[in-house]
Write a protein that holds these residues in place. Structure first.
Motif, PDB file in Angstrom:
ATOM      1  N   LEU A 159      30.472  11.180  39.750  1.00 41.19           N
ATOM      2  CA  LEU A 159      30.134  12.401  39.008  1.00 41.19           C
ATOM      3  C   LEU A 159      28.825  12.267  38.241  1.00 41.19           C
ATOM      4  CD1 LEU A 159      33.710  12.898  37.462  1.00 41.19           C
ATOM      5  CD2 LEU A 159      32.878  13.804  39.639  1.00 41.19           C
ATOM      6  N   GLY A 160      27.977  11.351  38.649  1.00 41.45           N
ATOM      7  CA  GLY A 160      26.690  11.191  37.980  1.00 41.45           C
ATOM      8  C   GLY A 160      26.783  10.301  36.748  1.00 41.45           C
ATOM      9  N   MET A 161      25.832  10.487  35.854  1.00 34.37           N
ATOM     10  CA  MET A 161      25.758   9.664  34.644  1.00 34.37           C
ATOM     11  C   MET A 161      26.765  10.143  33.612  1.00 34.37           C
ATOM     12  SD  MET A 161      21.606   9.119  34.490  1.00 34.37           S
ATOM     13  CE  MET A 161      21.230  10.817  34.969  1.00 34.37           C
ATOM     14  N   LEU A 162      27.386   9.187  32.924  1.00 32.16           N
ATOM     15  CA  LEU A 162      28.493   9.477  32.023  1.00 32.16           C
ATOM     16  C   LEU A 162      28.173   9.111  30.578  1.00 32.16           C
ATOM     17  CD1 LEU A 162      31.402   7.897  34.133  1.00 32.16           C
ATOM     18  CD2 LEU A 162      30.726  10.318  34.081  1.00 32.16           C
ATOM     19  N   THR A 163      28.884   9.766  29.665  1.00 36.71           N
ATOM     20  CA  THR A 163      28.931   9.330  28.275  1.00 36.71           C
ATOM     21  C   THR A 163      30.142   8.409  28.114  1.00 36.71           C
ATOM     22  OG1 THR A 163      30.366  11.146  27.577  1.00 36.71           O
ATOM     23  CG2 THR A 163      27.980  11.553  27.549  1.00 36.71           C
ATOM     24  N   GLN A 164      30.200   7.702  26.994  1.00 34.56           N
ATOM     25  CA  GLN A 164      31.354   6.841  26.754  1.00 34.56           C
ATOM     26  C   GLN A 164      32.642   7.655  26.700  1.00 34.56           C
ATOM     27  OE1 GLN A 164      31.362   3.250  26.438  1.00 34.56           O
ATOM     28  NE2 GLN A 164      33.473   3.833  26.918  1.00 34.56           N
ATOM     29  N   GLU A 165      32.593   8.839  26.110  1.00 33.29           N
ATOM     30  CA  GLU A 165      33.775   9.692  26.033  1.00 33.29           C
ATOM     31  C   GLU A 165      34.271  10.074  27.430  1.00 33.29           C
ATOM     32  OE1 GLU A 165      35.178  14.016  24.117  1.00 33.29           O
ATOM     33  OE2 GLU A 165      33.114  13.297  23.868  1.00 33.29           O
ATOM     34  N   GLN A 166      33.338  10.372  28.320  1.00 35.98           N
ATOM     35  CA  GLN A 166      33.731  10.739  29.685  1.00 35.98           C
ATOM     36  C   GLN A 166      34.292   9.548  30.447  1.00 35.98           C
ATOM     37  OE1 GLN A 166      29.910  12.317  30.759  1.00 35.98           O
ATOM     38  NE2 GLN A 166      30.516  14.443  30.353  1.00 35.98           N
ATOM     39  N   VAL A 167      33.728   8.385  30.230  1.00 39.26           N
ATOM     40  CA  VAL A 167      34.280   7.174  30.834  1.00 39.26           C
ATOM     41  C   VAL A 167      35.733   7.003  30.402  1.00 39.26           C
ATOM     42  CG1 VAL A 167      34.177   4.640  30.840  1.00 39.26           C
ATOM     43  CG2 VAL A 167      32.073   5.976  31.062  1.00 39.26           C
ATOM     44  N   ASP A 168      35.982   7.149  29.114  1.00 40.28           N
ATOM     45  CA  ASP A 168      37.338   6.989  28.587  1.00 40.28           C
ATOM     46  C   ASP A 168      38.280   8.048  29.166  1.00 40.28           C
ATOM     47  OD1 ASP A 168      36.346   4.892  27.085  1.00 40.28           O
ATOM     48  OD2 ASP A 168      36.113   6.085  25.258  1.00 40.28           O
ATOM     49  N   GLU A 169      37.788   9.270  29.341  1.00 41.75           N
ATOM     50  CA  GLU A 169      38.606  10.336  29.931  1.00 41.75           C
ATOM     51  C   GLU A 169      39.014   9.991  31.358  1.00 41.75           C
ATOM     52  OE1 GLU A 169      37.736  14.616  29.474  1.00 41.75           O
ATOM     53  OE2 GLU A 169      36.054  13.956  28.219  1.00 41.75           O
ATOM     54  N   LEU A 170      38.077   9.490  32.141  1.00 39.87           N
ATOM     55  CA  LEU A 170      38.376   9.153  33.530  1.00 39.87           C
ATOM     56  C   LEU A 170      39.399   8.027  33.618  1.00 39.87           C
ATOM     57  CD1 LEU A 170      34.806   9.400  35.100  1.00 39.87           C
ATOM     58  CD2 LEU A 170      36.703  10.996  35.405  1.00 39.87           C
ATOM     59  N   VAL A 171      39.290   7.053  32.733  1.00 43.41           N
ATOM     60  CA  VAL A 171      40.284   5.980  32.689  1.00 43.41           C
ATOM     61  C   VAL A 171      41.661   6.565  32.389  1.00 43.41           C
ATOM     62  CG1 VAL A 171      41.048   3.927  31.440  1.00 43.41           C
ATOM     63  CG2 VAL A 171      38.629   4.194  32.042  1.00 43.41           C
ATOM     64  N   GLU A 172      41.706   7.478  31.440  1.00 51.72           N
ATOM     65  CA  GLU A 172      42.979   8.097  31.059  1.00 51.72           C
ATOM     66  C   GLU A 172      43.557   8.924  32.205  1.00 51.72           C
ATOM     67  OE1 GLU A 172      45.571  11.221  29.881  1.00 51.72           O
ATOM     68  OE2 GLU A 172      43.436  11.652  30.155  1.00 51.72           O
ATOM     69  N   MET A 173      42.698   9.509  33.036  1.00 46.35           N
ATOM     70  CA  MET A 173      43.159  10.284  34.196  1.00 46.35           C
ATOM     71  C   MET A 173      43.726   9.401  35.307  1.00 46.35           C
ATOM     72  SD  MET A 173      40.086  13.038  34.796  1.00 46.35           S
ATOM     73  CE  MET A 173      39.256  13.835  33.417  1.00 46.35           C
ATOM     74  N   GLY A 174      43.449   8.126  35.237  1.00 55.91           N
ATOM     75  CA  GLY A 174      43.928   7.225  36.278  1.00 55.91           C
ATOM     76  C   GLY A 174      42.904   6.931  37.367  1.00 55.91           C
ATOM     77  N   VAL A 175      41.640   7.279  37.157  1.00 56.25           N
ATOM     78  CA  VAL A 175      40.588   6.942  38.118  1.00 56.25           C
ATOM     79  C   VAL A 175      40.376   5.430  38.073  1.00 56.25           C
ATOM     80  CG1 VAL A 175      38.143   7.232  38.695  1.00 56.25           C
ATOM     81  CG2 VAL A 175      39.486   9.192  37.877  1.00 56.25           C
ATOM     82  N   HIS A 176      40.485   4.778  39.215  1.00 52.46           N
ATOM     83  CA  HIS A 176      40.434   3.316  39.188  1.00 52.46           C
ATOM     84  C   HIS A 176      39.069   2.769  39.589  1.00 52.46           C
ATOM     85  CE1 HIS A 176      40.553   1.431  43.340  1.00 52.46           C
ATOM     86  NE2 HIS A 176      40.436   2.707  43.602  1.00 52.46           N
TER      87      HIS A 176
END
Length: 345
Positions: A159-176
């Motif tokens: 999904l392109g370049m991320l912020t730390q908040e977005q990284v944390d969101e993706l982890v919470e979604m289960g993206v491995h």
């Protein structure tokens, strides 16, 4: 990287680079340096079969025989504000691609079809500089719908370049696993992209790795880089220690600044694949976009026997690939087992 023993003189002009690689990479699992990789990339054509055989031995010793199969789908296509010169999805170039979104039912269907091929990975991709709230919401809803469909396939995102908040969101979604390609050597990157920097991409990859997601990072061969820059790029990827490296070969898409670039010659592509394996002995090295154009059927088989241990089946976002069954048949003919889903969990 630990230096090779002094008595081996691995960088001496008179030493045989294949013999050095056999001892250093196959024997000890130590990656070749950028200087050594350049010698591999310059190896004479007559020694290519020997080089490919060594790369395959390295893959078998340090990765094993299984092949990881992946499918990808574009959630948001076209209209990207960045000027990546190879990309038909840039809104800055007069390409045939127009902005479009895939709905959630379409995403669920694509995930179901991908798993049916035997794939263990399903990557959700969006043509953006970075995700906004709408895109993050679509990804979240899509992942939830895939799971509610009873599909346990591993889900990756690009999904392109991320912020730390977005990284944390993706982890919470289960993206491995997160894909964010560096595309080319740091020294060559300003010739390929001007709207953001190599360092910005590296920062996203750093945050992804620190958050515990697997890092998928590769690039495209054939964008006007020198052999020195190809060696530089492979060594830079090795320094990143990614879980997976997708190897793409330039598809000169109409309307892009690279539409008239030549297609990478097949033997040059195979030599590059072998070099990347010798730079990344323990990494998943994945056949990705452009392999059909560059290598064709025979070359694809040679690549699978020259260091590759993963493959994208089906289409590549805006470019057509081979039918998935052809690749699955090829793996069967080569007696290469497909990695099972339970082995990736």
């Amino acid at each position: 990287m630990t230096a090779a023993p002094e008595q081996a003189s691995p960088d001496a002009p008179e030493s045989d680079i294949v013999a050095v690689a056999r001892e250093q990479v196959l024997g000890r699992g130590e990656a070749l340096s950028a200087e050594q990789l350049l010698r591999v990339l310059r190896i004479e054509e007559g020694r290519l079969p020997e080089l490919l055989e060594l790369a395959h031995e390295v893959r078998m010793r340090w990765c094993g025989p299984e092949v990881e199969v992946e499918g990808i789908i574009s959630l948001k296509t076209g209209g990207c504000p960045e000027d990546c010169h190879f990309c038909s999805q840039s809104g800055l170039f007069p390409t045939p691609v127009r902005a479009a979104w895939l709905d959630i039912p379409g995403l669920v269907t694509a995930a179901r079809q991908t798993k049916a091929t035997g794939a263990t990975e399903f990557c959700i991709v969006a043509a953006v500089r970075g995700p906004d709230k709408r895109l993050m919401s679509q990804v979240r809803d899509g992942i939830r719908a895939i799971r509610e469909d009873g599909n346990d396939i591993q889900i990756a995102c690009s999904l392109g370049m991320l912020t730390q908040e977005q990284v944390d969101e993706l982890v919470e979604m289960g993206v491995h696993r997160y894909n964010h390609n560096l595309e080319t050597a740091r020294s060559h990157f300003p010739e390929v992209v001007t709207t953001h920097t190599w360092e910005e991409r590296w920062e996203t990859l750093r945050m992804v790795a620190e958050a515990g997601m697997e890092v998928c990072c590769g690039g495209i061969i054939g964008m006007g880089e020198t052999l020195e820059q190809r060696a530089e790029f492979a060594a830079q990827l090795a320094a990143l220690s990614p879980h997976e490296v997708p190897m793409n070969f330039l598809i000169p898409n109409p309307g892009t600044p690279y539409e008239d670039y030549p297609v990478v010659e097949g033997k040059e592509a195979l030599r590059t694949i072998a070099a990347f394996r010798l730079a990344l002995p323990r990494t998943i090295l994945r056949f990705a976009g452009g392999r059909e154009l560059t290598l064709g059927d025979l070359g694809a088989e040679q690549g699978m026997l020259g260091g590759i241990n993963a493959i994208i089946v089906g289409n590549y976002l805006t470019n057509l690939g081979r039918p998935a069954q052809r690749d699955l048949d090829m793996l069967g003919d080569l007696q290469m087992p497909i990695k099972a889903l339970n082995e990736t969990l």
